[in-house]
Design a protein around this motif. Structure first.
Motif, PDB file in Angstrom:
ATOM      1  N   ARG A 153       0.856  -1.195   0.000  1.00  0.00           N
ATOM      2  CA  ARG A 153       0.000   0.000   0.000  1.00  0.00           C
ATOM      3  C   ARG A 153       0.889   1.242   0.000  1.00  0.00           C
ATOM      4  O   ARG A 153       1.137   1.864   1.052  1.00  0.00           O
ATOM      5  CB  ARG A 153      -0.940  -0.027   1.205  1.00  0.00           C
ATOM      6  CG  ARG A 153      -1.861  -1.230   1.185  1.00  0.00           C
ATOM      7  CD  ARG A 153      -2.701  -1.340   2.442  1.00  0.00           C
ATOM      8  NE  ARG A 153      -3.568  -2.495   2.353  1.00  0.00           N
ATOM      9  CZ  ARG A 153      -4.771  -2.506   1.793  1.00  0.00           C
ATOM     10  NH1 ARG A 153      -5.255  -1.377   1.275  1.00  0.00           N
ATOM     11  NH2 ARG A 153      -5.486  -3.605   1.733  1.00  0.00           N
ATOM     12  N   SER A 161      -0.750   4.613   1.137  1.00  0.00           N
ATOM     13  CA  SER A 161      -0.883   4.722   2.593  1.00  0.00           C
ATOM     14  C   SER A 161       0.450   5.077   3.245  1.00  0.00           C
ATOM     15  O   SER A 161       0.498   5.895   4.181  1.00  0.00           O
ATOM     16  CB  SER A 161      -1.416   3.404   3.160  1.00  0.00           C
ATOM     17  OG  SER A 161      -1.548   3.476   4.560  1.00  0.00           O
ATOM     18  N   VAL A 216      -2.709  -4.196   6.494  1.00  0.00           N
ATOM     19  CA  VAL A 216      -3.446  -2.979   6.134  1.00  0.00           C
ATOM     20  C   VAL A 216      -3.113  -1.819   7.058  1.00  0.00           C
ATOM     21  O   VAL A 216      -2.968  -0.670   6.609  1.00  0.00           O
ATOM     22  CB  VAL A 216      -4.965  -3.265   6.141  1.00  0.00           C
ATOM     23  CG1 VAL A 216      -5.749  -2.002   5.823  1.00  0.00           C
ATOM     24  CG2 VAL A 216      -5.304  -4.369   5.164  1.00  0.00           C
TER      25      VAL A 216
END
Length: 377
Positions: A156, A159, A258
């Motif tokens: 990610r 992010s 995540v």
């Protein structure tokens, strides 16, 4: 306005029928307390007692609790107590607001030294548990990183960039200001003390070595632990309270991948950058104070600084920074996942995150200082 509460007692041998009347509500609390004491006296020697609620005109939890307390006291005395003519609403209130007696815990009196040693042992056990959970969590993080290396599409990047901006860019003003002030304070004290020995120019050596090796990375790590570490714990804890982490698992996503990995990588990038900028800020603060307070011109300051420090002086602080970032990120994430379903738990874990992070930063800084001194680096 509700009628005043009252009761009427009718005796038949060892049986007593208590007819309640009026408003048994919280507004009449003083009267209810007095009636409760009178009721216990009137029915103290009865074996069978019936409370008749037919005449009650108003009823709430205060009245239900008072009746429940009187009933519990009489039953403890050996009487059989029943209630008649109670409506459905009365029965619900009597059930939900029933009086309960709570036993006070017995506090064991022990010796002070024994209690102190027991507390010390408990702290050591909890510290070992924290160490164990930290090692286990570190293993989960390493496993997640291996999975990302094998499947780069899951990384990610957006992010990570977002968190770098939040952790580094938005932290820069306060960290630069703090280090500027500390650099100036070190310069002022160094000049003031060393001028007694006619060695005020050695203040430049003091500033360069102390800032690059210890102060900049230590102050930056403490500031990041207080600002960023607490934010990570609060974010993860809030998600835990709202069951968003459970929702991620239901959707087949790993919360480590995540939520933790992007923040951890962002910290690993941000803290060395902030340490480098903190070095510059602290040295600049020392230069300004040395110039204005000690009469050391910027040319002399920079020339002396260049002779006093080497690349290894600078690298000591930079080497420490990623380790500090890893500790702060892991402690913040662990404490965030420990949050339960209350605001009190969230506040407690955020506090624990900041305290543990600062403590570990100082301990690890001391270990690094001993290690670098041992290898003469």
């Amino acid at each position: 306005m509700a009628d005043e509460p009252s009761f009427n007692v009718r005796r038949l041998g060892t049986s007593v029928r208590v007819s309640l009347a009026g408003g048994w509500i919280v507004r009449n609390g003083r009267q209810l307390e007095r009636l409760g004491a009178d009721l216990a006296k009137e029915c103290g020697d009865a074996r069978e007692i019936v409370f008749d609620l037919a005449g009650v005109t108003a009823f709430d939890t205060a009245g239900a609790w008072m009746i429940g307390r009187s009933r519990a006291g009489l039953e403890q005395g050996g009487a059989a107590v029943s209630i008649e003519n109670a409506t459905n609403a009365h029965q619900i209130l009597l059930q939900e607001a029933s009086h309960q007696n709570f036993e006070r815990p017995v506090v064991k009196q022990g010796f002070f030294i024994v209690d102190m040693l027991a507390d010390l042992g408990f702290v050591m056990v909890m510290a070992l548990k924290d160490l164990w959970s930290g090692v286990a969590f570190f293993g989960e993080v390493m496993s997640a990183l291996v999975r990302l290396v094998l499947r780069p599409a899951r990384f990610r990047f957006t992010s990570v960039v977002f968190h770098i901006e939040n952790f580094a860019f938005r932290s820069l003003p306060i960290i630069a200001l703090i280090n500027f002030l500390v650099g100036g304070i070190v310069a002022q004290q160094g000049i003031f003390q060393l001028s007694r020995f006619g060695a005020s120019t050695f203040t430049v050596d003091l500033i360069g070595i102390l800032v690059l090796r210890e102060l900049a990375v230590l102050l930056t790590s403490i500031m990041v632990a207080g600002r960023t570490g607490s934010a990570i714990t609060a974010e993860l804890g809030s998600m835990k309270m709202r069951e968003e982490i459970d929702a991620l698992r239901v959707m087949g996503l790993d919360p480590i991948d995540v939520l933790v990995i992007p923040r951890l990588l962002a910290l690993l990038v941000s803290l060395p950058l902030l340490t480098f900028l903190a070095d510059l800020s602290a040295i600049f603060g020392g230069l300004v104070v040395a110039w204005q307070y000690g009469g050391i011109s910027p040319d002399v300051f920079m020339s002396r600084l260049q002779a006093a420090i080497a690349m290894n002086t600078f690298m000591v602080g930079i080497i420490k920074a990623p380790v500090m970032a890893l500790l702060i990120g892991m402690i913040a994430a662990i404490e965030g996942f420990r949050v339960q379903g209350s605001a009190e738990s969230l506040g407690r874990q955020v506090t624990a995150s900041v305290v543990k992070s600062i403590f570990m930063v100082i301990v690890v800084d001391g270990i690094f200082a001993i290690f670098f001194a041992a290898i003469n680096y």
